[in-house]
Design a protein around this motif. Sequence first.
Motif, PDB file in Angstrom:
ATOM      1  N   PHE A  17       0.843  -1.202   0.000  1.00  0.00           N
ATOM      2  CA  PHE A  17       0.000   0.000   0.000  1.00  0.00           C
ATOM      3  C   PHE A  17       0.881   1.257   0.000  1.00  0.00           C
ATOM      4  O   PHE A  17       1.991   1.210  -0.536  1.00  0.00           O
ATOM      5  CB  PHE A  17      -0.959  -0.074   1.177  1.00  0.00           C
ATOM      6  CG  PHE A  17      -1.721  -1.380   1.207  1.00  0.00           C
ATOM      7  CD1 PHE A  17      -2.821  -1.576   0.386  1.00  0.00           C
ATOM      8  CD2 PHE A  17      -1.307  -2.437   2.024  1.00  0.00           C
ATOM      9  CE1 PHE A  17      -3.516  -2.792   0.375  1.00  0.00           C
ATOM     10  CE2 PHE A  17      -1.983  -3.635   2.022  1.00  0.00           C
ATOM     11  CZ  PHE A  17      -3.091  -3.830   1.197  1.00  0.00           C
ATOM     12  N   PHE A  18       0.394   2.385   0.548  1.00  0.00           N
ATOM     13  CA  PHE A  18       1.141   3.637   0.462  1.00  0.00           C
ATOM     14  C   PHE A  18       2.572   3.429   0.973  1.00  0.00           C
ATOM     15  O   PHE A  18       2.796   2.912   2.076  1.00  0.00           O
ATOM     16  CB  PHE A  18       0.469   4.711   1.295  1.00  0.00           C
ATOM     17  CG  PHE A  18      -0.683   5.398   0.604  1.00  0.00           C
ATOM     18  CD1 PHE A  18      -1.245   4.876  -0.562  1.00  0.00           C
ATOM     19  CD2 PHE A  18      -1.207   6.581   1.109  1.00  0.00           C
ATOM     20  CE1 PHE A  18      -2.305   5.505  -1.195  1.00  0.00           C
ATOM     21  CE2 PHE A  18      -2.262   7.223   0.476  1.00  0.00           C
ATOM     22  CZ  PHE A  18      -2.817   6.680  -0.672  1.00  0.00           C
ATOM     23  N   THR A  19       3.542   3.859   0.138  1.00  0.00           N
ATOM     24  CA  THR A  19       4.956   3.655   0.461  1.00  0.00           C
ATOM     25  C   THR A  19       5.750   4.885   0.072  1.00  0.00           C
ATOM     26  O   THR A  19       5.583   5.414  -1.043  1.00  0.00           O
ATOM     27  CB  THR A  19       5.515   2.436  -0.309  1.00  0.00           C
ATOM     28  OG1 THR A  19       4.731   1.283  -0.019  1.00  0.00           O
ATOM     29  CG2 THR A  19       6.971   2.183   0.075  1.00  0.00           C
ATOM     30  N   TYR A  20       6.594   5.332   0.973  1.00  0.00           N
ATOM     31  CA  TYR A  20       7.582   6.355   0.630  1.00  0.00           C
ATOM     32  C   TYR A  20       8.832   5.633   0.146  1.00  0.00           C
ATOM     33  O   TYR A  20       9.385   4.785   0.849  1.00  0.00           O
ATOM     34  CB  TYR A  20       7.900   7.244   1.832  1.00  0.00           C
ATOM     35  CG  TYR A  20       6.887   8.352   2.015  1.00  0.00           C
ATOM     36  CD1 TYR A  20       6.953   9.500   1.229  1.00  0.00           C
ATOM     37  CD2 TYR A  20       5.863   8.243   2.949  1.00  0.00           C
ATOM     38  CE1 TYR A  20       6.008  10.522   1.386  1.00  0.00           C
ATOM     39  CE2 TYR A  20       4.927   9.257   3.110  1.00  0.00           C
ATOM     40  CZ  TYR A  20       5.014  10.393   2.323  1.00  0.00           C
ATOM     41  OH  TYR A  20       4.089  11.404   2.466  1.00  0.00           O
ATOM     42  N   HIS A  21       9.274   5.991  -1.077  1.00  0.00           N
ATOM     43  CA  HIS A  21      10.259   5.171  -1.783  1.00  0.00           C
ATOM     44  C   HIS A  21      11.394   6.024  -2.342  1.00  0.00           C
ATOM     45  O   HIS A  21      11.193   7.140  -2.815  1.00  0.00           O
ATOM     46  CB  HIS A  21       9.535   4.438  -2.933  1.00  0.00           C
ATOM     47  CG  HIS A  21      10.449   3.681  -3.842  1.00  0.00           C
ATOM     48  ND1 HIS A  21      11.086   2.531  -3.467  1.00  0.00           N
ATOM     49  CD2 HIS A  21      10.827   3.936  -5.136  1.00  0.00           C
ATOM     50  CE1 HIS A  21      11.818   2.074  -4.471  1.00  0.00           C
ATOM     51  NE2 HIS A  21      11.669   2.922  -5.508  1.00  0.00           N
ATOM     52  N   CYS A  22      12.636   5.460  -2.265  1.00  0.00           N
ATOM     53  CA  CYS A  22      13.793   6.033  -2.957  1.00  0.00           C
ATOM     54  C   CYS A  22      14.217   5.039  -4.019  1.00  0.00           C
ATOM     55  O   CYS A  22      14.700   3.933  -3.692  1.00  0.00           O
ATOM     56  CB  CYS A  22      14.953   6.296  -1.978  1.00  0.00           C
ATOM     57  SG  CYS A  22      16.491   6.799  -2.802  1.00  0.00           S
ATOM     58  N   SER A  23      14.044   5.404  -5.295  1.00  0.00           N
ATOM     59  CA  SER A  23      14.347   4.477  -6.391  1.00  0.00           C
ATOM     60  C   SER A  23      15.840   4.229  -6.528  1.00  0.00           C
ATOM     61  O   SER A  23      16.252   3.163  -6.985  1.00  0.00           O
ATOM     62  CB  SER A  23      13.774   5.028  -7.705  1.00  0.00           C
ATOM     63  OG  SER A  23      14.318   6.315  -7.977  1.00  0.00           O
ATOM     64  N   SER A  24      16.671   5.196  -6.132  1.00  0.00           N
ATOM     65  CA  SER A  24      18.124   5.035  -6.260  1.00  0.00           C
ATOM     66  C   SER A  24      18.652   3.982  -5.302  1.00  0.00           C
ATOM     67  O   SER A  24      19.566   3.220  -5.632  1.00  0.00           O
ATOM     68  CB  SER A  24      18.833   6.369  -6.009  1.00  0.00           C
ATOM     69  OG  SER A  24      18.405   7.349  -6.920  1.00  0.00           O
ATOM     70  N   CYS A  25      18.086   3.940  -4.131  1.00  0.00           N
ATOM     71  CA  CYS A  25      18.608   3.053  -3.079  1.00  0.00           C
ATOM     72  C   CYS A  25      17.682   1.896  -2.761  1.00  0.00           C
ATOM     73  O   CYS A  25      18.026   1.058  -1.912  1.00  0.00           O
ATOM     74  CB  CYS A  25      18.857   3.847  -1.807  1.00  0.00           C
ATOM     75  SG  CYS A  25      19.928   5.277  -2.023  1.00  0.00           S
ATOM     76  N   GLU A  26      16.529   1.845  -3.388  1.00  0.00           N
ATOM     77  CA  GLU A  26      15.521   0.832  -3.068  1.00  0.00           C
ATOM     78  C   GLU A  26      15.227   0.831  -1.567  1.00  0.00           C
ATOM     79  O   GLU A  26      15.203  -0.203  -0.912  1.00  0.00           O
ATOM     80  CB  GLU A  26      15.964  -0.559  -3.548  1.00  0.00           C
ATOM     81  CG  GLU A  26      16.067  -0.657  -5.056  1.00  0.00           C
ATOM     82  CD  GLU A  26      16.308  -2.082  -5.524  1.00  0.00           C
ATOM     83  OE1 GLU A  26      16.550  -2.961  -4.668  1.00  0.00           O
ATOM     84  OE2 GLU A  26      16.246  -2.315  -6.757  1.00  0.00           O
ATOM     85  N   PHE A  27      15.003   2.023  -1.077  1.00  0.00           N
ATOM     86  CA  PHE A  27      14.688   2.240   0.335  1.00  0.00           C
ATOM     87  C   PHE A  27      13.201   2.530   0.441  1.00  0.00           C
ATOM     88  O   PHE A  27      12.667   3.368  -0.298  1.00  0.00           O
ATOM     89  CB  PHE A  27      15.508   3.410   0.878  1.00  0.00           C
ATOM     90  CG  PHE A  27      15.269   3.713   2.337  1.00  0.00           C
ATOM     91  CD1 PHE A  27      16.015   3.086   3.313  1.00  0.00           C
ATOM     92  CD2 PHE A  27      14.295   4.627   2.713  1.00  0.00           C
ATOM     93  CE1 PHE A  27      15.812   3.359   4.657  1.00  0.00           C
ATOM     94  CE2 PHE A  27      14.071   4.907   4.046  1.00  0.00           C
ATOM     95  CZ  PHE A  27      14.830   4.275   5.027  1.00  0.00           C
ATOM     96  N   ASP A  28      12.499   1.834   1.361  1.00  0.00           N
ATOM     97  CA  ASP A  28      11.051   1.954   1.450  1.00  0.00           C
ATOM     98  C   ASP A  28      10.609   2.110   2.902  1.00  0.00           C
ATOM     99  O   ASP A  28      11.144   1.445   3.804  1.00  0.00           O
ATOM    100  CB  ASP A  28      10.382   0.713   0.860  1.00  0.00           C
ATOM    101  CG  ASP A  28      10.757   0.499  -0.592  1.00  0.00           C
ATOM    102  OD1 ASP A  28      10.153   1.148  -1.457  1.00  0.00           O
ATOM    103  OD2 ASP A  28      11.672  -0.318  -0.843  1.00  0.00           O
TER     104      ASP A  28
END
Length: 615
Positions: free
Chosen positions: A105-116
């Motif tokens: 569901f709702f996720t705060y994501h960093c695509s560079s680091c695959e941090f969620d």
Amino acid sequence: MEEKQLEHFSHEEHPLILCELPKENDGGSIDQKSAVCYGCQQQILDPAAYCCFPCDFFLHKRCAELPRQITHPMHSQHPLVLLRNPTYFSGACICSACGQGPWKFFTYHCSSCEFDLDVSCAILDQQEIKLDCHDHPLREQRPGAFYCNACREDVKDSSYLCTVCPFWIHKKCALLSSIVKHKDHDHSLHLAYSLPSDYRSFPQQCFVCWKKVHPSRWVYYCGPCRYFVHITCVVISQEDEGQLSEDIEYPISGERDQNVVKLPSSNAAQELIARFLLKDDEISSNNDPGKSNIPEEIFTNSHGKHPLVLSEKVQNLHDEIKGTTSDDDQEAAKAVLVCDWCIEPICSSDDLRYHACVECGYFVHLTCSNLPPELHIPKHPQHPFYLMYNPREVGLFNCKACRLWTNATYYKCEPCGLSVCIKCASASMITSSVKHDGHKKHLLIQLQSSDLINCTACGYIYRGGFGFACEDCHFYVCFNCALLPPATTQRWDKHPLLLIYPPYFEHPEEFYCVLCETEINPNCWMYHCRECDYSLHPVCVPQVNLFRRVKFGRSLNVNNHSHPLTHVPEAKYKSFCGSCSDRRLDWKPAFECESCRFYLCPDCAFEKELTDDEE
């Protein structure tokens, strides 16, 4: 309620309408199906929410108004973007904070680091607090595994995270009391957010677990007593008072006593030798004055000049010397009445009988004279050890167990070149537990590890496994410290010097050794005169360091002097070696001719010593 519509990225099919949700009826049940927020997956208990009834889609008002991009202290190097759901192939992710997953569901994501981060960990349901130890507010987080900046442990738990910088601590650490009363200590302990600078001269250890106190770790401490406890150990001892923090006393009496060795002892060598030579039921009768099976004379390879005669007058001789000689002469007399095998005073033995060659000043305890010629030491099972002695009057060997240079009799493993003095060899033969006053919580056992070990008593790091340990408390003591006498004396002081152990209650001042004039580590053992309030390192006390390992007073004939030389612990001031005359011997061990004031240093004496054949 005025209808409010919202075009939201998470539900592009229809606009979301802010409206009231059904309430509980009089019976306490829900009139309609409970609404669950799509974003955080929590039931919506607020009176109003954003809804799409045709799609059965609901959002908390706060979830619907979340910012599309944030900067989070857990991942401050890049911004985090809010997604409707994770974009991975599986359509799910694992929250980097709490480990919840699979999260869809709702996720705060960093695509560079695959941090969620799920939204609850990122921004929702968080309270803020302010601690004195940190400049910024701390925001409450859901349970997760992380490295706590307070206790330095990686344990999954509720936590507080700084809103500005990556400072993260367990909730239980954040709510610790500033002052606690610990059952093992008489004074209150104060919480410090790092080790106070006044106590950083030496490494500090926790007095519950005996592990090191990290300078940046939170700690409870009592300053005047230099008493430190990890914040986690205080919790442990309060929750489980019957385990880590309780002082367990082991009474040394009756049948239970036979399997326990009590240290420190003023007569350690004799007690240890007797223990492995005799059976338990024979130890108590070893000093029976009625025994008559002791030979009147013995012959030993270590003293082939004359037979050794059984004597029972050593105590009377000592009393006569004490009443008729000066203090310096008494010290010299005590040095003479020392066993040539174990280098311990014969007068301190419970058995006043011994074998002696009075002409040569050669003495042997009864127990030492019964040592077996061959010994199998459990710590070195590869080869047997054979009883050895130094055929020359000059020369020391280094015991590989206590690491001291000594002229005692020793056991040697010829294939390995491993030499162990008979005192340490006897300690190595102990198969029972040891009760030492320096660690009253538990009994000690033989150290089994051959890794590098830090001795709790002296602070030195050693290898070889010759020591005693309490593995539960990470308490280790080497043979040299374990066999220290409980008390000794100094020639300038009539009071006894007692062996004392930390923590040193009610002594806030630093300890300084009166001989070497350096500060004593308050975490180590030391000798202390309570009446005069002065302290000494054990290695600085001559009666402990020098006279415990070397027998002085032995006579030596050399090839360039007509009189015999005597081995003395201290040469006179402004004295020089008569062979290498540029070598000053002030207050150092040397060989002395009292008639001529002639000296030889040990190295020159070794070169010039006359052997029996040469004489």
